[in-house]
Design a protein around this motif. Structure first.
Motif, PDB file in Angstrom:
ATOM      1  N   GLU A 521       0.821  -1.218   0.000  1.00 25.02           N
ATOM      2  CA  GLU A 521       0.000   0.000   0.000  1.00 25.02           C
ATOM      3  C   GLU A 521       0.860   1.276   0.000  1.00 25.02           C
ATOM      4  N   ILE A 522       2.143   1.109   0.315  1.00 22.26           N
ATOM      5  CA  ILE A 522       3.066   2.255   0.335  1.00 22.26           C
ATOM      6  C   ILE A 522       3.210   2.874  -1.053  1.00 22.26           C
ATOM      7  N   ILE A 523       2.854   2.126  -2.101  1.00 24.52           N
ATOM      8  CA  ILE A 523       2.942   2.609  -3.484  1.00 24.52           C
ATOM      9  C   ILE A 523       2.194   3.928  -3.651  1.00 24.52           C
ATOM     10  N   PHE A 524       1.028   4.032  -3.020  1.00 25.57           N
ATOM     11  CA  PHE A 524       0.212   5.239  -3.181  1.00 25.57           C
ATOM     12  C   PHE A 524       0.899   6.450  -2.552  1.00 25.57           C
ATOM     13  N   GLU A 525       1.591   6.256  -1.451  1.00 25.52           N
ATOM     14  CA  GLU A 525       2.343   7.357  -0.840  1.00 25.52           C
ATOM     15  C   GLU A 525       3.496   7.772  -1.740  1.00 25.52           C
ATOM     16  N   LEU A 526       4.183   6.801  -2.329  1.00 27.90           N
ATOM     17  CA  LEU A 526       5.302   7.114  -3.220  1.00 27.90           C
ATOM     18  C   LEU A 526       4.829   7.900  -4.440  1.00 27.90           C
ATOM     19  N   LEU A 527       3.708   7.498  -5.004  1.00 26.23           N
ATOM     20  CA  LEU A 527       3.178   8.201  -6.182  1.00 26.23           C
ATOM     21  C   LEU A 527       2.755   9.620  -5.841  1.00 26.23           C
ATOM     22  N   SER A 528       2.270   9.831  -4.628  1.00 27.90           N
ATOM     23  CA  SER A 528       1.787  11.169  -4.243  1.00 27.90           C
ATOM     24  C   SER A 528       2.921  12.089  -3.796  1.00 27.90           C
ATOM     25  N   LYS A 564      -5.267  10.270   2.172  1.00 26.60           N
ATOM     26  CA  LYS A 564      -4.662  11.539   1.773  1.00 26.60           C
ATOM     27  C   LYS A 564      -3.834  11.377   0.504  1.00 26.60           C
ATOM     28  N   SER A 565      -3.092  10.261   0.426  1.00 27.34           N
ATOM     29  CA  SER A 565      -2.247  10.019  -0.751  1.00 27.34           C
ATOM     30  C   SER A 565      -3.098   9.782  -1.991  1.00 27.34           C
ATOM     31  N   VAL A 566      -4.146   8.957  -1.853  1.00 29.51           N
ATOM     32  CA  VAL A 566      -5.018   8.667  -2.994  1.00 29.51           C
ATOM     33  C   VAL A 566      -5.696   9.945  -3.484  1.00 29.51           C
ATOM     34  N   ASP A 567      -6.196  10.769  -2.570  1.00 32.09           N
ATOM     35  CA  ASP A 567      -6.862  12.022  -2.950  1.00 32.09           C
ATOM     36  C   ASP A 567      -5.891  12.951  -3.688  1.00 32.09           C
ATOM     37  N   LYS A 568      -4.655  12.973  -3.251  1.00 34.63           N
ATOM     38  CA  LYS A 568      -3.648  13.831  -3.872  1.00 34.63           C
ATOM     39  C   LYS A 568      -3.346  13.367  -5.300  1.00 34.63           C
ATOM     40  N   ILE A 569      -3.263  12.022  -5.469  1.00 37.55           N
ATOM     41  CA  ILE A 569      -3.017  11.454  -6.807  1.00 37.55           C
ATOM     42  C   ILE A 569      -4.177  11.783  -7.732  1.00 37.55           C
ATOM     43  N   LEU A 570      -5.414  11.564  -7.260  1.00 37.44           N
ATOM     44  CA  LEU A 570      -6.595  11.801  -8.092  1.00 37.44           C
ATOM     45  C   LEU A 570      -6.741  13.279  -8.467  1.00 37.44           C
ATOM     46  N   GLU A 571      -6.379  14.144  -7.532  1.00 38.55           N
ATOM     47  CA  GLU A 571      -6.446  15.579  -7.829  1.00 38.55           C
ATOM     48  C   GLU A 571      -5.490  15.937  -8.960  1.00 38.55           C
ATOM     49  N   LYS A 572      -4.316  15.356  -8.925  1.00 34.44           N
ATOM     50  CA  LYS A 572      -3.302  15.665  -9.932  1.00 34.44           C
ATOM     51  C   LYS A 572      -3.671  15.068 -11.293  1.00 34.44           C
ATOM     52  N   LEU A 573      -4.354  13.906 -11.275  1.00 35.31           N
ATOM     53  CA  LEU A 573      -4.729  13.244 -12.524  1.00 35.31           C
ATOM     54  C   LEU A 573      -6.007  13.820 -13.138  1.00 35.31           C
ATOM     55  N   GLU A 596      -8.825   3.177 -12.200  1.00 40.61           N
ATOM     56  CA  GLU A 596      -8.189   2.107 -11.423  1.00 40.61           C
ATOM     57  C   GLU A 596      -7.866   2.575 -10.012  1.00 40.61           C
ATOM     58  N   ILE A 597      -7.355   3.801  -9.903  1.00 45.76           N
ATOM     59  CA  ILE A 597      -6.960   4.320  -8.583  1.00 45.76           C
ATOM     60  C   ILE A 597      -8.189   4.648  -7.739  1.00 45.76           C
ATOM     61  N   LYS A 598      -9.286   5.068  -8.399  1.00 49.10           N
ATOM     62  CA  LYS A 598     -10.504   5.382  -7.657  1.00 49.10           C
ATOM     63  C   LYS A 598     -11.070   4.162  -6.930  1.00 49.10           C
ATOM     64  N   LYS A 599     -10.741   2.967  -7.443  1.00 52.43           N
ATOM     65  CA  LYS A 599     -11.189   1.740  -6.759  1.00 52.43           C
ATOM     66  C   LYS A 599     -10.690   1.701  -5.316  1.00 52.43           C
ATOM     67  N   TRP A 600      -9.562   2.346  -5.073  1.00 47.78           N
ATOM     68  CA  TRP A 600      -8.926   2.256  -3.757  1.00 47.78           C
ATOM     69  C   TRP A 600      -9.114   3.512  -2.923  1.00 47.78           C
ATOM     70  N   SER A 601      -9.978   4.401  -3.430  1.00 45.45           N
ATOM     71  CA  SER A 601     -10.302   5.575  -2.613  1.00 45.45           C
ATOM     72  C   SER A 601     -11.292   5.155  -1.542  1.00 45.45           C
ATOM     73  N   SER A 602     -11.470   5.960  -0.527  1.00 41.14           N
ATOM     74  CA  SER A 602     -12.348   5.606   0.601  1.00 41.14           C
ATOM     75  C   SER A 602     -13.806   5.835   0.279  1.00 41.14           C
TER      76      SER A 602
END
Length: 603
Positions: A521-528, A564-573, A596-602
């Protein structure tokens, strides 16, 4: 009434011309039936003056069957013959009926003669008055026995009962018509132990009789004979197993381990028999998982050093799954009797035999090694097994062991799990003013934590599981919380380094598919947090499809993903935030990645 007078009273009754019966009254489990069957009846038979016969009132539904059963005991009638006669009389054949009637007539004449000859020569023992069927009035049963056997045949009669369990009738009023004297059966532990040993040929019991009496007396104000018959029975089986395996060992070692085994069986059998609500903890995951090398502690329960010190009476401990079980064991048995503490050892697998009748003999070899190391140790001041037995040490010995253990810590001689155990011991020593080495506790603690962090980098699944158990055990304590935070930070740093390399491989096209790993799950933090999106996605020659394909093949635990990381990624995309220079195909691929990333949002 003293037990030594019971026998005298019984034989005085037999000799007397009393027209009444004798009553032996005592609680269940005190050994009334055992005493009569194994002591009194053999002595009556040996004297040869009167013949004893014995029946139980349990299992009869009418007076006729009780009367017939007593008569058969007196006459020695063959039950098969009785059945054959009855069957013949019921057959639809004149010959069979005639033969049956003739046999019955001859039997009746013979029985009448034998009954007359038995007058004054038999003593009838009637057990379990309190267990008589609800279909029979106890008053009627006593009356029938008095009339048919005491008055007509002059039999002496001894009734055995637990009068406390005779309900809904005035037993005192009823018995006055039939019973003259009542003997209260309240045996001492020593008396009951002697009764058990009369029928047990195991040499251990006779060779250690005084020791066994001392151990039993210490933990039992009274003795339930059934419980201790079970203890001795369990011991006989397991003793037979271990003595075969110890045939070549020194006699002193064998006797000492037999004492350890006896105490182990005594504690667990007694708790299993008398506190059945605690049996679940014998089989609990906690009891099976934890194994502590202490003569006080082992796989059968989850007692710890602080339990023995008695200073961890926290709400968490009281409310924990196993607190009732460990408190029962600890409070009743440990630190109450030096001789007990000097011998007790909980052998692996004994609890399974006590509860289920199965013992894996392969377990004994490992237990024996641990037992031998505790009771006959090869001197090794740095062996952490022995500091749990600090109460038997002098200050100088405990200090020497603490110093040697600290030296081994600095040299890196201990495993991850050993370091955890040492750390927990040193915490307790420090809290109880028993930390005796010259370095400050803070200095020692810092070194232990550093060594643990190094070991944690290559921790096995078993190591991680053991740490989880320590977290449960010491929940809320500062030292374990701090350690957990440090492990988490280190683990996060390690995972970031590992998955940074994986992401580089993904975007370069060199990644080879692998199974998902713990912590991905650390992948999402790295991407953000890093520049991956700018460098590889939001650019003219972007690789969004490679990332989407990689993410779709991974299995994540949603609860462990940073919102927080997922929201940051989605905002940028989001299309509104993308560079205008991106082509239509790039935008299409990024849209799919966004899905694909939205699947893992809350949300």
């Amino acid at each position: 009434m003293k037990m030594e007078h019971i026998e005298e009273s019984i034989f005085n009754y037999i000799k007397s011309d009393s027209p009444y019966a004798l009553l032996i009254d005592g609680d269940w489990g005190t050994g009334k039936t055992h005493y009569i069957s194994n002591t009194i009846i053999p002595k009556i038979e040996k004297k040869g003056v009167i013949r004893p016969i014995k029946i139980s009132m349990y299992g009869y539904d009418n007076l006729k069957d009780i009367k017939k059963s007593v008569e058969n005991e007196i006459l020695g009638n063959n039950e098969l013959l009785e059945k054959a006669i009855t069957t013949a009389q019921e057959l639809d054949s004149d010959f069979a009926k005639g033969a049956g009637n003739a046999a019955n007539f001859l039997k009746s004449r013979f029985n009448s003669k034998k009954l007359i000859e038995s007058v004054g020569k038999i003593i009838l023992i009637v057990d379990d008055l309190e267990r008589i069927s609800t279909e029979i009035e106890l008053n009627d049963a006593l009356g029938m026995i008095h009339s048919e056997f005491m008055e007509k045949l002059g039999l002496k009669v001894i009734f055995i009962t637990n009068s406390k369990e005779i309900k809904n009738i005035d037993f005192k009023k009823i018995k006055e018509k039939v019973i003259d004297k009542t003997l209260q059966f309240k045996p001492t532990i020593e008396f009951s132990l002697d009764e058990i040993l009369k029928t047990n040929s195991n040499s251990f019991f006779m060779e250690n009789k005084d020791w066994i009496y001392k151990m039993i007396s210490k933990f039992n104000e009274s003795l339930n004979l059934r419980t201790f018959q079970t203890i001795f029975s369990n011991f006989n089986y397991l003793d037979n197993v271990i003595t075969k395996k110890l045939a070549l060992e020194d006699k002193d070692i064998v006797n000492k381990i037999r004492k350890s085994l006896f105490l182990n069986i005594m504690v667990l059998t007694k708790e299993a028999k008398e506190h059945k609500e605690l049996n679940v903890y014998f089989d609990s995951s906690i009891a099976k998982t934890l194994f502590f090398d202490s003569r006080y502690i082992s796989s059968a329960n989850d007692l710890k050093l602080e339990d023995l010190l008695g200073n961890k009476d926290t709400k968490e401990n009281k409310d924990s799954e196993s607190s009732r079980f460990k408190n029962q064991i600890n409070e009743v048995y440990h630190n109450k009797e030096k001789e007990f503490d000097n011998h007790i050892f909980y052998f692996n697998g004994v609890d399974d035999y006590i509860l289920h009748g199965f013992y894996d003999e392969k377990l004994f070899e490992k237990s024996f090694e641990k037992w031998h190391a505790l009771f006959f140790p090869i001197e090794d001041l740095g062996n952490i097994k022995y500091i749990s037995n600090f109460k038997g040490m002098k200050d100088t010995e405990l200090k020497d062991r603490q110093v040697e253990i600290f030296n081994k810590i600095k040299n890196g001689d201990y495993s991850f799990q050993d370091l955890l155990e040492v750390y927990s011991y040193y915490i307790i020593f420090n809290e109880n003013d028993l930390f005796l080495i010259e370095e400050t506790f803070e200095e020692v603690e810092a070194i232990i934590v550093d060594k643990l962090l190094i070991k944690y980098q290559k921790a096995s699944r078993e190591d991680i599981s053991r740490f989880s158990l320590y977290k449960d055990q010491y929940r809320g304590e500062e030292w374990i919380n701090n350690l957990d935070v440090k492990f988490s930070k280190q683990e996060k740093s390690r995972l970031k380094e590992e998955y940074s390399k994986i992401l580089d491989e993904v975007f370069s096209g060199n990644y080879k598919e692998k199974n998902s790993k713990r912590g991905n799950e650390i992948i999402f933090e790295l991407l953000s947090e890093n520049t991956y999106l700018d460098d590889y996605i939001l650019c003219v020659d972007g690789n969004s499809e490679k990332l989407r394909y990689f993410l779709s093949g991974e299995t994540f635990t949603k609860e462990n993903i940073s919102k927080k990381s997922v929201d940051k990624i989605l905002e940028k995309l989001n299309r509104a935030n993308r560079p205008e220079s991106l082509g239509k195909i790039n935008n299409y691929n990024i849209d799919n990645l966004e899905k694909e990333i939205k699947k893992w949002s809350s949300e």
